[in-house]
Design a protein around this motif. Structure first.
Motif, PDB file in Angstrom:
ATOM      1  N   TYR A 165       0.859  -1.185   0.000  1.00  0.00           N
ATOM      2  CA  TYR A 165       0.000   0.000   0.000  1.00  0.00           C
ATOM      3  C   TYR A 165       0.895   1.234   0.000  1.00  0.00           C
ATOM      4  CZ  TYR A 165      -3.395  -3.506   1.474  1.00  0.00           C
ATOM      5  OH  TYR A 165      -4.184  -4.624   1.554  1.00  0.00           O
ATOM      6  N   VAL A 166       0.824   2.006  -1.073  1.00  0.00           N
ATOM      7  CA  VAL A 166       1.703   3.158  -1.246  1.00  0.00           C
ATOM      8  C   VAL A 166       0.863   4.429  -1.243  1.00  0.00           C
ATOM      9  CG1 VAL A 166       3.520   4.193  -2.655  1.00  0.00           C
ATOM     10  CG2 VAL A 166       3.187   1.711  -2.689  1.00  0.00           C
ATOM     11  N   ASN A 167       1.293   5.408  -0.455  1.00  0.00           N
ATOM     12  CA  ASN A 167       0.648   6.718  -0.448  1.00  0.00           C
ATOM     13  C   ASN A 167       1.693   7.753  -0.838  1.00  0.00           C
ATOM     14  OD1 ASN A 167      -1.780   8.389   0.272  1.00  0.00           O
ATOM     15  ND2 ASN A 167      -0.273   9.327   1.623  1.00  0.00           N
ATOM     16  N   MET A 168       1.451   8.458  -1.938  1.00  0.00           N
ATOM     17  CA  MET A 168       2.424   9.402  -2.486  1.00  0.00           C
ATOM     18  C   MET A 168       1.935  10.835  -2.315  1.00  0.00           C
ATOM     19  SD  MET A 168       3.021   7.060  -5.855  1.00  0.00           S
ATOM     20  CE  MET A 168       1.356   6.416  -5.652  1.00  0.00           C
ATOM     21  N   GLU A 169       2.836  11.708  -1.893  1.00  0.00           N
ATOM     22  CA  GLU A 169       2.505  13.127  -1.771  1.00  0.00           C
ATOM     23  C   GLU A 169       3.139  13.877  -2.938  1.00  0.00           C
ATOM     24  OE1 GLU A 169       3.476  16.798   1.204  1.00  0.00           O
ATOM     25  OE2 GLU A 169       2.629  14.983   2.127  1.00  0.00           O
ATOM     26  N   LEU A 170       2.287  14.492  -3.753  1.00  0.00           N
ATOM     27  CA  LEU A 170       2.734  15.259  -4.910  1.00  0.00           C
ATOM     28  C   LEU A 170       2.591  16.745  -4.634  1.00  0.00           C
ATOM     29  CD1 LEU A 170       0.845  13.309  -7.749  1.00  0.00           C
ATOM     30  CD2 LEU A 170       3.116  12.836  -6.859  1.00  0.00           C
ATOM     31  N   ASN A 171       3.486  17.527  -5.202  1.00  0.00           N
ATOM     32  CA  ASN A 171       3.311  18.978  -5.264  1.00  0.00           C
ATOM     33  C   ASN A 171       2.832  19.330  -6.663  1.00  0.00           C
ATOM     34  OD1 ASN A 171       3.863  19.824  -2.716  1.00  0.00           O
ATOM     35  ND2 ASN A 171       5.983  20.421  -3.095  1.00  0.00           N
ATOM     36  N   ILE A 172       1.698  20.017  -6.755  1.00  0.00           N
ATOM     37  CA  ILE A 172       1.175  20.444  -8.053  1.00  0.00           C
ATOM     38  C   ILE A 172       1.102  21.966  -8.059  1.00  0.00           C
ATOM     39  CG2 ILE A 172      -0.755  20.343  -9.662  1.00  0.00           C
ATOM     40  CD1 ILE A 172      -1.395  17.599  -8.690  1.00  0.00           C
ATOM     41  N   THR A 173       1.698  22.565  -9.077  1.00  0.00           N
ATOM     42  CA  THR A 173       1.742  24.021  -9.213  1.00  0.00           C
ATOM     43  C   THR A 173       0.945  24.451 -10.432  1.00  0.00           C
ATOM     44  OG1 THR A 173       3.936  24.128  -8.205  1.00  0.00           O
ATOM     45  CG2 THR A 173       3.243  26.028  -9.511  1.00  0.00           C
TER      46      THR A 173
END
Length: 758
Positions: free
Chosen positions: A131-139
């Motif tokens: 189970y993978v939880n990824m935090e992205l930065n979106i600009t």
């Protein structure tokens, strides 16, 4: 699907006519692909003088193609050439089209420019999934609002398998030149795992075809499980665009009536300048085997987090025993209420308070070596059986020698509080075995009945072998310190049926409450899998429902008459009809393999129970893809009209709608069928309320059924002489799931009379 975004700089003093130009995506060896322009760019006629614009082209390419093997020709229409075009230039990507952790991919979605980067991830594993939880930065690098709900996420493997990702936000937008962190979760089956998977961020090109174009490909290299944070160490995460800090406190354990309950706390700080409500968080104790035992949040109603203020949540739940906590973690997820999918957020170590540290315990004698046979007591349970209780002890015999052994002829007596019962207990073999080969095992049970009012503290079983010449050889007295009614089943655990010839697994899926005017009905679904190597009948189950007060009502399991294939699935239904005043507090569902031990007496072998019995769920506020067993039902174009049955006085309401009824792909069979009830309710006084019940999935369309298909029409009417004297404005349309004369509201909408409601 491949896409190229071109930036065109017009450095001249006159406008550039884009109608004179086109582009074509090419592959290896000059292969040309049919290339299209995104909808938002189709109507761009020119590039103004001393200005620039962006054009995004896309094409469906071969599966083997990669960004590094593709290029794009920029063309000008030239009618002096045989093919009416000339190549102005050929452009190749500056990289291989992928980024890694910490890098940024700049992309274009319709009129928005955006930057996407992977900031960090968390991961945990069990026997079946990572189970993978990824935090992205979106600009958002443009001056227009960017709706993040237009983005979709998926993980692809080296073998081109696609796994859907779940966004940790809803109705989230980015203002001009704003950056926000967002989370994306995905469950990756162990058999699809590899070390070079890719997270793909996709966006719709905006046309009627709703084609998804790749915006970023983020390589997920060498993912590994996240170490658990220690107690009182905070973790900052982002949920639906809001920043929260969460930390775990110490835990305590209590034991009562053979059950072990854990209490823990988590503290959450809202880092935003405005108050937010409690997100849909789920907490679990995760064992080293990956089993999940749910912890319920105490008092979740209207929990609001004020800015910069700490707020403590109390977590309570059952665990198998205190000792398991030594190698367990506290894990937490974000649940998507619409899809019911949970995304992993993080994990903490579990620390017991000083007065509640783990103690060494010793089990009473539970096994014996006898004449080359290892005899193990697997379990002993006391379960209800009408006005008596049934004591059942289960044993396993394994041949530890190097030669075949005959099956033991066993008899014995139960020992209650060190007093041996006079009557011999009954013995029943669970496996069809005649001779034990070396290493082979078989199981049997010993059972007797006692009054349910009988109080017993210590249980034992004195076992004897009866030889061929009728001699009785004492084997051993097996005893336990604490009897248990059943073993606690983890939320993600499967109950294993080990009886040879009946082997299978059962997983508890869900539960719900149906109501009628006189009784309630608790309903649950179990997923059964045939683990035998040939088609087999479904193994029967037995069980009961118990509340916090100890009141017990037997469960009824729907039968299935057809054999199922090896590894095939079946959804089993079980239910209990309850008096209206039956307490619903602390409900637990017990079940196990059913064994008929005597006429009219059925026991559950190695029973398990779950306290994860959730009966309430908010109905949907739309009629799109309503799940009902193996179907998805959508209803639209709803109209309710006042009519006259005699062309004179208004006395009839006609309700009409269009529907889709679709069968879920790969849906298993069910042991029972449900119906739906469509109800008109004008919610005023005097109240007009009428309904029609429909069967689902029938082959031939009739007034009382809905058939499989799309764009199908259905109409029904209600007649009442008072209709003409009433003013109608709006009404509520309710959709109920109906089972055995009881119903459950699953969707509702408020609609307007006399018009088509889309």
């Amino acid at each position: 699907m491949a896409s190229f975004t071109l930036k065109i700089d017009n450095k001249s003093n006159s406008s550039l006519n884009l109608l004179d130009y086109w582009a074509r995506i090419k592959g290896t060896e000059g292969k040309k692909y049919i290339t299209k322009l995104v909808t938002s760019d189709v109507k761009k006629p020119t590039v103004p003088a001393n200005n620039s614009t962006y054009l995004t082209f896309y094409a469906q390419v071969d599966k083997s193609a990669t960004i590094s093997t593709l290029s794009i020709d920029f063309l000008k229409w030239d009618f002096s050439r045989p093919n009416y075009e000339s190549v102005v230039g050929n452009l190749k990507p500056g990289n291989n089209g992928t980024i890694t952790l910490g890098q940024t991919q700049n992309s274009r979605l319709n009129q928005n420019l955006l930057g996407i980067s992977l900031k960090k991830y968390t991961m945990y594993e069990d026997s079946k999934y990572a189970y993978v939880n990824m935090e992205l930065n979106i600009t958002n690098s443009s001056s227009l609002l960017l709706k993040l709900d237009d983005l979709q996420y998926q993980v692809t493997t080296n073998s081109k398998q696609i796994l859907s990702g779940t966004a940790g936000y809803k109705d989230l937008s980015l203002k001009a030149f704003e950056t926000k962190p967002v989370t994306v979760g995905v469950a990756i089956p162990r058999d699809k795992w590899d070390n070079n998977m890719t997270l793909q961020v996709l966006g719709s090109e905006g046309g009627e075809s709703n084609i998804l174009l790749p915006l970023a490909n983020i390589v997920l290299t060498k993912l590994k499980s996240t170490a658990a944070l220690p107690v009182n160490k905070p973790n900052t995460l982002n949920i639906n665009g809001n920043s929260l800090t969460i930390e775990a406190g110490e835990s305590t354990v209590s034991e009562l009536e053979g059950k072990t309950e854990m209490t823990s706390t988590v503290t959450i700080v809202n880092n935003e300048p405005n108050a937010i409500t409690l997100p849909s968080l789920s907490f679990y104790v995760k064992t080293k085997e990956g089993l999940l035992y749910p912890l319920q949040i105490e008092k979740t109603e209207d929990v609001t987090f004020l800015p910069k203020m700490k707020q403590e949540l109390k977590l309570i739940g059952q665990i198998p025993n205190k000792q398991v906590l030594g190698t367990s973690q506290l894990v937490y997820f974000l649940k998507n209420e619409e899809t019911n999918i949970k995304s992993f957020l993080g994990n903490f170590a579990i620390k017991l308070s000083n007065g509640d540290q783990e103690e060494n315990t010793s089990n009473a004698s539970k096994e014996k070596i006898y004449n080359g046979l290892k005899i193990e007591q697997l379990s002993i349970q006391r379960t209800p059986n009408n006005l008596n209780d049934l004591i059942v002890a289960e044993f396993k015999v394994t041949n530890t020698s190097k030669v075949a052994k005959p099956i033991l002829n066993i008899e014995g007596n139960f020992v209650l509080d060190k007093v041996q019962l006079k009557e011999n207990s009954k013995i029943k073999s669970l496996d069809s075995t005649l001779v034990l080969a070396p290493g082979q095992s078989y199981r049997f049970i010993a059972f007797t009945t006692i009054p349910y009012t009988q109080v017993v503290k210590n249980y034992g079983f004195k076992m004897t072998e009866v030889t061929a010449d009728s001699k009785k050889n004492s084997i051993h007295t097996f005893s336990v310190d604490n009897i248990y009614n059943a073993r606690l089943l983890a939320e993600n655990e499967e109950y294993q049926i080990e009886t040879v010839g009946k082997r299978g697994s059962v997983k508890f899926l869900n539960s719900s409450l149906y109501e009628s005017s006189s009784t309630n009905l608790v309903y649950a679904e179990l997923e059964y899998v045939n683990n035998e190597q040939r088609a087999n009948a479904v193994t029967s189950l037995n069980g009961y429902l118990r509340n916090k007060k100890g009141d017990i009502i037997d469960l009824k399991f729907e039968s299935y008459e057809h054999p199922i294939l090896p590894s095939d699935q079946l959804i089993m239904a079980t239910y209990a009809t309850l008096p209206r005043n039956f307490s619903m507090e602390g409900l637990e569902i017990f079940f196990g393999e059913a064994v008929t031990v005597a006429e009219g007496i059925t026991a559950a072998v190695s029973p398990v129970y779950t306290d994860n019995v959730k009966l309430t769920a908010e109905p949907k506020n739309n009629f799109v893809s309503i799940p009902i067993q193996q179907y998805q039902l959508s209803i639209r174009d709803i109209g309710a009209y006042i009519m006259s049955s005699d062309s004179f006085a208004a006395d009839t309401i006609e309700l009409q709608f269009e529907y889709d009824l679709l069968l879920n792909e790969g849906a298993p069979n069910y042991t029972t069928d449900h119906t739906i009830l469509v109800e008109f309710d004008d919610m005023s006084n005097p109240r007009f309320k009428f309904s029609q019940e429909f069967k689902l999935g029938e082959l031939e369309s009739k007034d009382d059924n809905l058939v499989l298909g799309k764009g199908l029409d259905k109409t029904f009417r209600y007649k009442n002489n008072s209709i003409g004297s009433k003013q109608f404005g709006t009404f509520q349309l309710n959709i109920y799931d109906v089972y055995k004369g009881h119903k459950k509201l699953i969707a509702r909408r408020t609609l307007d009379m006399g018009t088509i409601n889309k």
